[in-house]
Design a protein around this motif. Structure first.
Motif, mmCIF file in Angstrom:
data_model
loop_
_atom_site.group_PDB
_atom_site.id
_atom_site.type_symbol
_atom_site.label_atom_id
_atom_site.label_comp_id
_atom_site.label_asym_id
_atom_site.label_seq_id
_atom_site.Cartn_x
_atom_site.Cartn_y
_atom_site.Cartn_z
ATOM 1 N N SER A 180 0.816 -1.212 0.000
ATOM 2 C CA SER A 180 0.000 0.000 0.000
ATOM 3 C C SER A 180 0.849 1.261 0.000
ATOM 4 O O SER A 180 0.459 2.287 -0.571
ATOM 5 C CB SER A 180 -0.925 0.010 1.224
ATOM 6 N N ALA A 181 2.021 1.178 0.627
ATOM 7 C CA ALA A 181 2.921 2.333 0.669
ATOM 8 C C ALA A 181 3.731 2.484 -0.618
ATOM 9 O O ALA A 181 4.491 3.449 -0.774
ATOM 10 C CB ALA A 181 3.869 2.210 1.862
ATOM 11 N N GLY A 182 3.563 1.520 -1.534
ATOM 12 C CA GLY A 182 4.259 1.620 -2.816
ATOM 13 C C GLY A 182 5.669 1.066 -2.815
ATOM 14 O O GLY A 182 6.424 1.298 -3.763
ATOM 15 N N ASN A 183 6.030 0.329 -1.782
ATOM 16 C CA ASN A 183 7.381 -0.227 -1.721
ATOM 17 C C ASN A 183 7.521 -1.410 -2.681
ATOM 18 O O ASN A 183 6.744 -2.360 -2.647
ATOM 19 C CB ASN A 183 7.710 -0.686 -0.292
ATOM 20 N N SER A 184 8.511 -1.322 -3.558
ATOM 21 C CA SER A 184 8.799 -2.369 -4.558
ATOM 22 C C SER A 184 7.620 -2.613 -5.488
ATOM 23 O O SER A 184 7.391 -3.729 -5.950
ATOM 24 C CB SER A 184 9.214 -3.678 -3.866
ATOM 25 N N ILE A 185 6.891 -1.545 -5.771
ATOM 26 C CA ILE A 185 5.746 -1.608 -6.676
ATOM 27 C C ILE A 185 6.173 -1.139 -8.071
ATOM 28 O O ILE A 185 7.090 -0.340 -8.214
ATOM 29 C CB ILE A 185 4.608 -0.700 -6.134
ATOM 30 N N ASN B 71 1.901 -13.628 -17.255
ATOM 31 C CA ASN B 71 2.442 -12.816 -18.354
ATOM 32 C C ASN B 71 3.700 -13.479 -18.902
ATOM 33 O O ASN B 71 4.697 -13.613 -18.184
ATOM 34 C CB ASN B 71 2.775 -11.399 -17.872
ATOM 35 N N LYS B 72 3.653 -13.883 -20.156
ATOM 36 C CA LYS B 72 4.776 -14.598 -20.765
ATOM 37 C C LYS B 72 6.049 -13.768 -20.791
ATOM 38 O O LYS B 72 7.155 -14.303 -20.862
ATOM 39 C CB LYS B 72 4.411 -15.030 -22.183
ATOM 40 N N GLN B 73 5.903 -12.434 -20.745
ATOM 41 C CA GLN B 73 7.090 -11.579 -20.822
ATOM 42 C C GLN B 73 7.929 -11.627 -19.549
ATOM 43 O O GLN B 73 9.058 -11.164 -19.523
ATOM 44 C CB GLN B 73 6.678 -10.125 -21.086
ATOM 45 N N ILE B 74 7.357 -12.161 -18.453
ATOM 46 C CA ILE B 74 8.048 -12.169 -17.169
ATOM 47 C C ILE B 74 8.784 -13.493 -16.983
ATOM 48 O O ILE B 74 8.239 -14.560 -17.243
ATOM 49 C CB ILE B 74 7.042 -11.930 -16.025
ATOM 50 N N SER B 75 10.012 -13.422 -16.538
ATOM 51 C CA SER B 75 10.834 -14.620 -16.364
ATOM 52 C C SER B 75 10.462 -15.359 -15.087
ATOM 53 O O SER B 75 9.819 -14.802 -14.173
ATOM 54 C CB SER B 75 12.318 -14.234 -16.316
ATOM 55 N N ASN B 76 10.900 -16.599 -15.012
ATOM 56 C CA ASN B 76 10.638 -17.440 -13.850
ATOM 57 C C ASN B 76 11.214 -16.814 -12.584
ATOM 58 O O ASN B 76 12.307 -16.246 -12.589
ATOM 59 C CB ASN B 76 11.261 -18.822 -14.087
ATOM 60 N N ASN B 77 10.438 -16.903 -11.492
ATOM 61 C CA ASN B 77 10.817 -16.382 -10.168
ATOM 62 C C ASN B 77 10.843 -14.859 -10.093
ATOM 63 O O ASN B 77 11.352 -14.293 -9.118
ATOM 64 C CB ASN B 77 12.182 -16.928 -9.725
ATOM 65 N N MET B 78 10.304 -14.197 -11.117
ATOM 66 C CA MET B 78 10.201 -12.742 -11.091
ATOM 67 C C MET B 78 8.746 -12.353 -10.835
ATOM 68 O O MET B 78 7.817 -13.023 -11.301
ATOM 69 C CB MET B 78 10.692 -12.134 -12.396
ATOM 70 N N ALA C 44 13.175 -13.334 -4.278
ATOM 71 C CA ALA C 44 14.080 -13.193 -3.137
ATOM 72 C C ALA C 44 14.234 -11.730 -2.725
ATOM 73 O O ALA C 44 14.313 -11.402 -1.542
ATOM 74 C CB ALA C 44 15.448 -13.788 -3.484
ATOM 75 N N GLU C 45 14.269 -10.831 -3.721
ATOM 76 C CA GLU C 45 14.392 -9.400 -3.437
ATOM 77 C C GLU C 45 13.136 -8.874 -2.754
ATOM 78 O O GLU C 45 13.205 -8.071 -1.810
ATOM 79 C CB GLU C 45 14.652 -8.644 -4.740
ATOM 80 N N LEU C 46 11.968 -9.327 -3.236
ATOM 81 C CA LEU C 46 10.714 -8.928 -2.595
ATOM 82 C C LEU C 46 10.639 -9.461 -1.178
ATOM 83 O O LEU C 46 10.187 -8.775 -0.252
ATOM 84 C CB LEU C 46 9.525 -9.464 -3.394
ATOM 85 N N SER C 47 11.073 -10.698 -0.993
ATOM 86 C CA SER C 47 11.067 -11.320 0.337
ATOM 87 C C SER C 47 11.909 -10.507 1.310
ATOM 88 O O SER C 47 11.498 -10.244 2.448
ATOM 89 C CB SER C 47 11.607 -12.747 0.228
ATOM 90 N N ASN C 48 13.064 -10.080 0.861
ATOM 91 C CA ASN C 48 13.942 -9.275 1.707
ATOM 92 C C ASN C 48 13.331 -7.904 1.999
ATOM 93 O O ASN C 48 13.391 -7.408 3.126
ATOM 94 C CB ASN C 48 15.300 -9.110 1.016
ATOM 95 N N CYS C 49 12.710 -7.301 0.973
ATOM 96 C CA CYS C 49 12.103 -5.978 1.140
ATOM 97 C C CYS C 49 10.945 -6.002 2.135
ATOM 98 O O CYS C 49 10.815 -5.114 2.973
ATOM 99 C CB CYS C 49 11.619 -5.470 -0.211
#
Length: 654
Positions: A581-586, A626-633, A593-598
């Motif tokens: 809601s605060a827009g962090n990592s949006i 979305n096919k454009q997005i890679s695995n784990n992203m 893994a990066e989202l998990s850490n954030c």
């Protein structure tokens, strides 16, 4: 001023400015620029080639699609020996048109993944084709950002290089979207050029616009010509301000002239179909935005694809025809209806007698995915003249490397023209009563369905929540509580939305507070959906995306979420929701893994939370959606639940 500079350049290279090579070509071939003249042009070149027999120039076609490049090169005088295409429907079109006495007769059609394709034809002189471009395209970028060569489809050029290395033709033509040049800081473009050069080819490339070469469609594409020996220069445009005789564009109106009386037409329906009627030709959904001055700005600026509700202007070429799109994807006819397949073929310069196999949606996919045959004809003829030293019945004038095409610069002028058209059309709209600023209070009962629809009720029996909405000064306040809640229930959380500018210009609102006395996870959806309803009622905006803007662009608002219930603070769902809601990592693609850490939660837990957020309407994108997005992203586009009953992502699992 740019035109004067270019005219001087014409003189420097010895080209008369009052005539053009294309004018001479039309005269020699006996062609007049009537509707469907590209068909006549192709037929005339075929006839000339049949009278001037020579050793066949054998061509291998890769990523053939529906045959756009193949048609152009065939007409120019090349022999299309074999076509490779992975899509069965596309290959069916090629097979249909390779039958006896058809345009691509005697071409061998191979429907196979190019990674498994090992061509056998001997004595191939030239290779043509363009790999799939979704990972570099504007549509792909809008859906998920440009992945380019990070996506396996962005690496299919390597298969092209593999086949070049094996076949060793004299040269090749490679086509792709122009965005490939600047994608990912230019890294893929450098890699592509090096790969071609490493197998022995010198490259000549330009970004060109199909409209400059007699196509009634503005379509920018990167063209690379690679040669083992010799040099290549691109032909001067045949149409538009960059042509040496300033020949007018082949317009959409002229291209489809004569077809409407022969074919059935149908109107655009659905939720937004009626909006097409008032849009001036040449404009799109942006006509209904505050930026262009519409009194009822249903949409936010840049909140939709540029082809959303795009109505063609009969007096110019159309914008790029897309391969895929939804119900409101243009171009639409200036008579407020979809173009027919026959008309779309004309706009892409497919011959009238070229049969495209499939239903309407699949046929549009094939048309929009193709290189316009007329553009391919001109390029093919220029290659005949320079690479294979064939004397044509006319000489093609060639652009010096220093000649700069002006189609990009002209876009700014076109934008101004259509802004003026919008202002004129808006001035003619009926004058509705000015909507007064709402001040007051409303109360009611609400529930939200599983497909994210808000249902209002005057009774508590069929509702989940009681809601109170207050509008005062420059602030809106929404308060929500469970139907069965005790009147002494404490506030659980609050969402506060603030904007430096007026968030809702027509209402003068700078702050919105949404307060919940319920800790039910779906209460967050109910609050946002109720806000969406009052935005529709008071401000004409179609949904929250239209209010806050498309996620790719800089936002002018801040959202803060405060938890008042101590029992929620350590729960992963509420912890992550507060961050979202605060827009962090949006609004950007990040590794799980990066989202998990954030967000401060383990990956396994985060995945479960993201699934819960999706269940309450938050859009969560990954390689499954979305096919454009890679695995784990992962991509979380918005701070609010943006899914609705029409969202296809309701039916996709993460």
């Amino acid at each position: 001023m740019p035109i004067l500079k270019q005219m001087t350049l014409f003189e420097q290279v010895g080209i008369a400015s009052n005539n053009s090579w294309f004018s001479k070509a039309l005269e020699v071939l006996g062609i007049s620029e009537k509707p469907a003249w590209p068909d006549d042009f192709g037929d005339a070149i075929i006839k000339w080639n049949s009278k001037n027999k020579r050793k066949p120039i054998r061509v291998l076609s890769l990523f053939s699609g529906a045959g756009g490049i193949d048609i152009g090169f065939h007409d120019a005088g090349f022999q299309i020996v074999e076509c490779n295409e992975i899509e069965k429907n596309f290959a069916a079109t090629l097979l249909e048109n390779s039958q006896a006495n058809r345009l691509l007769s005697d071409s061998n059609i191979i429907c196979l993944d190019i990674r498994k394709y090992d061509p056998e034809p001997d004595n191939i002189d030239f290779i043509i084709g363009g790999p799939p471009c979704q990972t570099f395209s504007a549509a792909g970028a809008r859906a998920a950002g440009v992945n380019g060569t990070d996506d396996e489809r962005g690496n299919l050029f390597k298969e092209y290089v593999r086949i070049l290395k094996k076949i060793k033709p004299r040269g090749f033509l490679f086509e792709n979207v122009y965005r490939i040049v600047g994608a990912q800081g230019g890294k893929p473009w450098k890699e592509i050029r090096k790969a071609f050069q490493d197998v022995g080819y010198k490259l000549y490339w330009r970004v060109i616009d199909a409209a400059d070469y007699g196509v009634p469609q503005f379509r920018e594409r990167l063209i690379i010509v690679g040669l083992k020996e010799g040099t290549y220069k691109f032909p001067f445009p045949t149409h538009g301000p960059d042509s040496t005789d300033q020949r007018g564009y082949y317009t959409a109106g002229k291209a489809v002239d004569g077809l409407a009386s022969k074919i059935s037409v149908f109107k655009l329906g659905g939720r937004h179909g009626h909006l097409l009627n008032d849009i001036p030709p040449g404009l799109n959904y942006s006509f209904y935005t505050e930026k262009l001055g519409h009194p009822k700005p249903i949409f936010g600026w840049r909140s939709k694809f540029s082809d959303y509700l795009y109505k063609a202007d009969h007096g110019t070429p159309v914008r790029t025809i897309k391969a895929q799109g939804g119900q409101y994807t243009g171009p639409f006819h200036w008579e407020n209806r979809p173009f027919t397949i026959e008309e779309l073929k004309r706009l892409q310069t497919f011959p009238d007698n070229y049969k495209i196999v499939g239903n309407r949606q699949n046929t549009i996919h094939q048309i929009g995915n193709s290189v316009p045959p007329q553009l391919a004809r001109i390029l093919g003829l220029s290659i005949l003249q320079q690479v294979f030293d064939i004397s044509l019945p006319f000489e093609i004038d060639l652009m010096p490397d220093s000649f700069k095409l002006g189609f990009r610069a002209r876009k700014r002028d076109v934008t101004k023209i259509y802004a003026q058209k919008a202002a004129q059309a808006i001035s003619c709209l009926p004058k509705d009563e000015v909507k007064k600023k709402y001040v007051g209070e409303r109360i009611g009962y609400v529930r939200v369905t599983d497909d994210f629809q808000l249902i209002l009720s005057s009774k508590s029996d069929s509702a989940d929540y009681f809601i109170q909405y207050t509008a005062q000064n420059d602030e809106w306040i929404l308060k929500l509580q469970d139907i069965q809640a005790d009147k002494h229930t404490i506030k659980k959380y609050e969402l506060k939305i603030q904007s430096n500018d007026s968030l809702l210009a027509t209402q003068g609102i700078k702050t919105i507070k949404m307060q919940s006395y319920s800790n039910n996870k779906r209460s967050i959806l109910a609050l946002w959906k109720y806000l969406e309803k009052i935005v529709k009622d008071h401000c004409h905006k179609d949904d929250l995306v239209q209010l806050f803007g498309y996620y790719h662009y800089r936002q002018n608002y801040i959202v803060n979420m405060k938890l008042f219930d101590d029992s929620l603070m350590d729960k992963p769902f509420w912890k992550v929701l507060s961050q979202v809601s605060a827009g962090n990592s949006i609004s950007k693609i990040l590794h799980i893994a990066e989202l998990s850490n954030c967000y401060g939660v383990p990956q396994e837990t985060l995945i479960l939370v993201l699934k819960e957020l999706k269940k309450i309407g938050f859009e969560i994108r990954n390689d499954k959606t979305n096919k454009q997005i890679s695995n784990n992203m992962i991509l979380i586009p918005y701070v609010f639940p943006s899914l609705n009953e029409r969202s296809l992502q309701r039916f996709t699992e993460l």
